[in-house]
Design an enzyme around this catalytic site. Structure first.
Site, PDB file in Angstrom:
ATOM      1  N   ARG A  55       0.854  -1.204   0.000  1.00  0.00           N
ATOM      2  CA  ARG A  55       0.000   0.000   0.000  1.00  0.00           C
ATOM      3  C   ARG A  55       0.887   1.250   0.000  1.00  0.00           C
ATOM      4  O   ARG A  55       0.625   2.213  -0.700  1.00  0.00           O
ATOM      5  CB  ARG A  55      -0.912   0.057   1.234  1.00  0.00           C
ATOM      6  CG  ARG A  55      -1.835  -1.127   1.486  1.00  0.00           C
ATOM      7  CD  ARG A  55      -3.066  -1.083   0.619  1.00  0.00           C
ATOM      8  NE  ARG A  55      -2.763  -1.432  -0.759  1.00  0.00           N
ATOM      9  CZ  ARG A  55      -2.422  -2.653  -1.183  1.00  0.00           C
ATOM     10  NH1 ARG A  55      -2.344  -3.670  -0.352  1.00  0.00           N
ATOM     11  NH2 ARG A  55      -2.155  -2.879  -2.445  1.00  0.00           N
ATOM     12  N   ASP A  90      -3.287   7.467   3.592  1.00  0.00           N
ATOM     13  CA  ASP A  90      -2.394   8.046   2.588  1.00  0.00           C
ATOM     14  C   ASP A  90      -2.020   9.476   3.002  1.00  0.00           C
ATOM     15  O   ASP A  90      -2.577  10.018   3.956  1.00  0.00           O
ATOM     16  CB  ASP A  90      -3.039   8.012   1.184  1.00  0.00           C
ATOM     17  CG  ASP A  90      -4.260   8.920   1.072  1.00  0.00           C
ATOM     18  OD1 ASP A  90      -4.160  10.113   1.413  1.00  0.00           O
ATOM     19  OD2 ASP A  90      -5.328   8.451   0.626  1.00  0.00           O
ATOM     20  N   HIS A 105      -6.828   7.613  11.726  1.00  0.00           N
ATOM     21  CA  HIS A 105      -6.515   6.189  11.599  1.00  0.00           C
ATOM     22  C   HIS A 105      -5.042   5.943  11.281  1.00  0.00           C
ATOM     23  O   HIS A 105      -4.681   4.886  10.767  1.00  0.00           O
ATOM     24  CB  HIS A 105      -7.407   5.545  10.525  1.00  0.00           C
ATOM     25  CG  HIS A 105      -8.847   5.461  10.934  1.00  0.00           C
ATOM     26  ND1 HIS A 105      -9.881   5.190  10.065  1.00  0.00           N
ATOM     27  CD2 HIS A 105      -9.434   5.621  12.147  1.00  0.00           C
ATOM     28  CE1 HIS A 105     -11.031   5.198  10.723  1.00  0.00           C
ATOM     29  NE2 HIS A 105     -10.796   5.459  11.985  1.00  0.00           N
ATOM     30  N   CYS A 113       6.796   1.546  17.051  1.00  0.00           N
ATOM     31  CA  CYS A 113       7.628   0.504  17.658  1.00  0.00           C
ATOM     32  C   CYS A 113       6.859  -0.148  18.798  1.00  0.00           C
ATOM     33  O   CYS A 113       6.426   0.530  19.734  1.00  0.00           O
ATOM     34  CB  CYS A 113       8.933   1.109  18.169  1.00  0.00           C
ATOM     35  SG  CYS A 113       9.958  -0.112  19.002  1.00  0.00           S
ATOM     36  N   SER A 173     -18.026   6.016   3.668  1.00  0.00           N
ATOM     37  CA  SER A 173     -19.247   5.210   3.691  1.00  0.00           C
ATOM     38  C   SER A 173     -20.003   5.389   5.002  1.00  0.00           C
ATOM     39  O   SER A 173     -21.146   4.967   5.116  1.00  0.00           O
ATOM     40  CB  SER A 173     -18.891   3.736   3.498  1.00  0.00           C
ATOM     41  OG  SER A 173     -17.980   3.335   4.504  1.00  0.00           O
ATOM     42  N   LEU A 198     -19.970   9.745  -3.570  1.00  0.00           N
ATOM     43  CA  LEU A 198     -20.379   9.148  -4.842  1.00  0.00           C
ATOM     44  C   LEU A 198     -21.842   8.713  -4.786  1.00  0.00           C
ATOM     45  O   LEU A 198     -22.612   8.957  -5.697  1.00  0.00           O
ATOM     46  CB  LEU A 198     -19.479   7.950  -5.157  1.00  0.00           C
ATOM     47  CG  LEU A 198     -19.468   7.465  -6.591  1.00  0.00           C
ATOM     48  CD1 LEU A 198     -19.085   8.579  -7.548  1.00  0.00           C
ATOM     49  CD2 LEU A 198     -18.492   6.300  -6.724  1.00  0.00           C
TER      50      LEU A 198
HETATM   51  P1  NAD Z   1     -14.983   3.177   2.403  1.00  0.00           P
HETATM   52  O1  NAD Z   1     -14.156   2.478   1.349  1.00  0.00           O
HETATM   53  O2  NAD Z   1     -15.732   2.360   3.363  1.00  0.00           O
HETATM   54  O3  NAD Z   1     -16.019   4.120   1.633  1.00  0.00           O
HETATM   55  C1  NAD Z   1     -15.637   4.928   0.567  1.00  0.00           C
HETATM   56  C2  NAD Z   1     -16.794   5.845   0.193  1.00  0.00           C
HETATM   57  O4  NAD Z   1     -16.335   6.713  -0.825  1.00  0.00           O
HETATM   58  C3  NAD Z   1     -18.035   5.131  -0.331  1.00  0.00           C
HETATM   59  O5  NAD Z   1     -19.185   5.644   0.302  1.00  0.00           O
HETATM   60  C4  NAD Z   1     -18.044   5.484  -1.833  1.00  0.00           C
HETATM   61  O6  NAD Z   1     -19.359   5.657  -2.335  1.00  0.00           O
HETATM   62  C5  NAD Z   1     -17.299   6.801  -1.841  1.00  0.00           C
HETATM   63  N1  NAD Z   1     -16.581   7.086  -3.078  1.00  0.00           N
HETATM   64  C6  NAD Z   1     -15.942   6.228  -3.908  1.00  0.00           C
HETATM   65  N2  NAD Z   1     -15.383   6.886  -4.933  1.00  0.00           N
HETATM   66  C7  NAD Z   1     -15.674   8.200  -4.751  1.00  0.00           C
HETATM   67  C8  NAD Z   1     -15.386   9.386  -5.480  1.00  0.00           C
HETATM   68  N3  NAD Z   1     -14.678   9.362  -6.616  1.00  0.00           N
HETATM   69  N4  NAD Z   1     -15.846  10.571  -4.993  1.00  0.00           N
HETATM   70  C9  NAD Z   1     -16.583  10.632  -3.853  1.00  0.00           C
HETATM   71  N5  NAD Z   1     -16.892   9.532  -3.132  1.00  0.00           N
HETATM   72  C10 NAD Z   1     -16.436   8.331  -3.572  1.00  0.00           C
HETATM   73  O7  NAD Z   1     -14.007   4.178   3.106  1.00  0.00           O
HETATM   74  P2  NAD Z   1     -14.025   4.857   4.555  1.00  0.00           P
HETATM   75  O8  NAD Z   1     -15.419   5.272   4.893  1.00  0.00           O
HETATM   76  O9  NAD Z   1     -12.934   5.860   4.507  1.00  0.00           O
HETATM   77  O10 NAD Z   1     -13.601   3.719   5.600  1.00  0.00           O
HETATM   78  C11 NAD Z   1     -12.574   2.848   5.281  1.00  0.00           C
HETATM   79  C12 NAD Z   1     -11.350   2.737   6.173  1.00  0.00           C
HETATM   80  O11 NAD Z   1     -10.348   2.171   5.326  1.00  0.00           O
HETATM   81  C13 NAD Z   1     -10.760   4.042   6.637  1.00  0.00           C
HETATM   82  O12 NAD Z   1     -10.761   4.006   8.004  1.00  0.00           O
HETATM   83  C14 NAD Z   1      -9.292   4.071   6.135  1.00  0.00           C
HETATM   84  O13 NAD Z   1      -8.377   4.053   7.213  1.00  0.00           O
HETATM   85  C15 NAD Z   1      -9.095   2.809   5.359  1.00  0.00           C
HETATM   86  N6  NAD Z   1      -8.663   3.053   3.951  1.00  0.00           N
HETATM   87  C16 NAD Z   1      -7.898   4.136   3.627  1.00  0.00           C
HETATM   88  C17 NAD Z   1      -7.539   4.377   2.298  1.00  0.00           C
HETATM   89  C18 NAD Z   1      -6.689   5.585   1.997  1.00  0.00           C
HETATM   90  O14 NAD Z   1      -5.887   5.997   2.839  1.00  0.00           O
HETATM   91  N7  NAD Z   1      -6.830   6.214   0.806  1.00  0.00           N
HETATM   92  C19 NAD Z   1      -7.959   3.519   1.285  1.00  0.00           C
HETATM   93  C20 NAD Z   1      -8.718   2.405   1.641  1.00  0.00           C
HETATM   94  C21 NAD Z   1      -9.062   2.177   2.977  1.00  0.00           C
END
Ligand code: NAD
Length: 230
Positions: A55, A90, A105, A113, A173, A198
């Site tokens: 990642r 990220d 998070h 560590c 979400s 989205l």
């Molecule tokens: P989630 O994946 O559960 O939900 C993502 C949400 O984003 C969905 O509701 C979806 O409809 C929406 N979405 C998708 N594409 C979109 C776009 N182009 N524009 C606007 N909305 C869009 O993510 P979450 O609610 O952040 O929870 C997931 C956990 O996973 C977090 O706690 C995080 O730590 C971790 N995570 C982080 C990353 C990252 O750092 N980028 C990536 C994946 C997971």
């Protein structure tokens, strides 16, 4: 006007960072229980370290998108009256220029560590068990908050949420607590609530303004509205 923005994986999707819950319920082909829980790490630390190494490498080749940049522009205009709270691990918000930021998070580019609790910046792989720069032990894990662990910055976030005038949820979400509860807390303390996602999520309280679409389009448009109203 005080604004709190909560972001989730959706804001980074257009940068090419996959979101958490695909339709198959897996994160990059892995079960969440295997790669995002302390139990998964205890069962197979090599696999978990390799997962986060992959990642970290993948995110390094991505770039902030117009949504990250618009939030940095807003901070440039209103300073610390904007707090960005991200669930993302990220670093795209900071690379876009946001400074007033809480990574609730944790961060891929930080290690923790397990021997001395140091949290050094970290850009390299962890699977080779490098030494902790502080204590020398080989017990570094990613500084990412897994399910069942305590998120970072909760006091600071809650203080900002109860004091804000506008609370905006972007690309999340709304299924992961405590973040998912902030919109109800903000509403209870009188904030105007906005969702840019989205697809509309299923929030615990009715929101004042729900906009469905891509963050890369919705966020710059919303920021322009806020700046025009000042
Ligand atoms: P989630 O994946 O559960 O939900 C993502 C949400 O984003 C969905 O509701 C979806 O409809 C929406 N979405 C998708 N594409 C979109 C776009 N182009 N524009 C606007 N909305 C869009 O993510 P979450 O609610 O952040 O929870 C997931 C956990 O996973 C977090 O706690 C995080 O730590 C971790 N995570 C982080 C990353 C990252 O750092 N980028 C990536 C994946 C997971």
């Amino acid at each position: 006007m005080r604004i709190v923005v909560l972001t989730g994986a959706g804001i980074s999707a257009e940068s090419g960072v996959p979101t958490f819950r695909g339709s198959d319920g897996l994160w990059e082909g892995h079960r969440v229980e295997d790669v995002a829980t302390p139990e998964g790490y205890e069962r197979d630390p090599d696999a978990v370290l390799a997962f986060y190494d992959a990642r970290r490498r993948a995110v390094a080749s991505t770039h902030p998108n117009p949504a990250h940049r618009a939030l940095a522009r807003l901070e440039g205009a209103i300073g610390d009256r904007l707090l960005v709270v991200t669930q993302n691990v990220d670093d795209l918000h900071e690379r876009a220029g946001t400074r007033n930021l809480v990574h609730m998070h944790g961060e891929l580019r930080r290690a923790r560590c397990l021997a001395c609790d140091a949290r050094p910046d970290w850009d390299d792989d962890l699977r080779d068990r490098p030494r902790c720069p502080r204590c020398g032990e080989r017990m570094l894990r990613p500084d990412v908050v897994w399910f069942g662990e305590m998120p970072y910055g909760l006091d600071r976030i809650e203080q900002a949420v109860v004091a804000c005038d506008v609370f905006v949820s972007i690309g999340t979400s709304g299924e992961v607590y405590p973040a998912a509860g902030y919109v109800a807390l903000a509403a209870a303390f009188g904030a105007r609530t906005v969702e840019l996602n989205l697809e509309p999520s299923d929030p615990a309280v009715p929101l004042d303004d729900v906009r469905a679409g891509r963050a890369g389009e919705l966020v710059p448009a919303w920021v322009e509205e806020v700046l025009a109203r000042r």
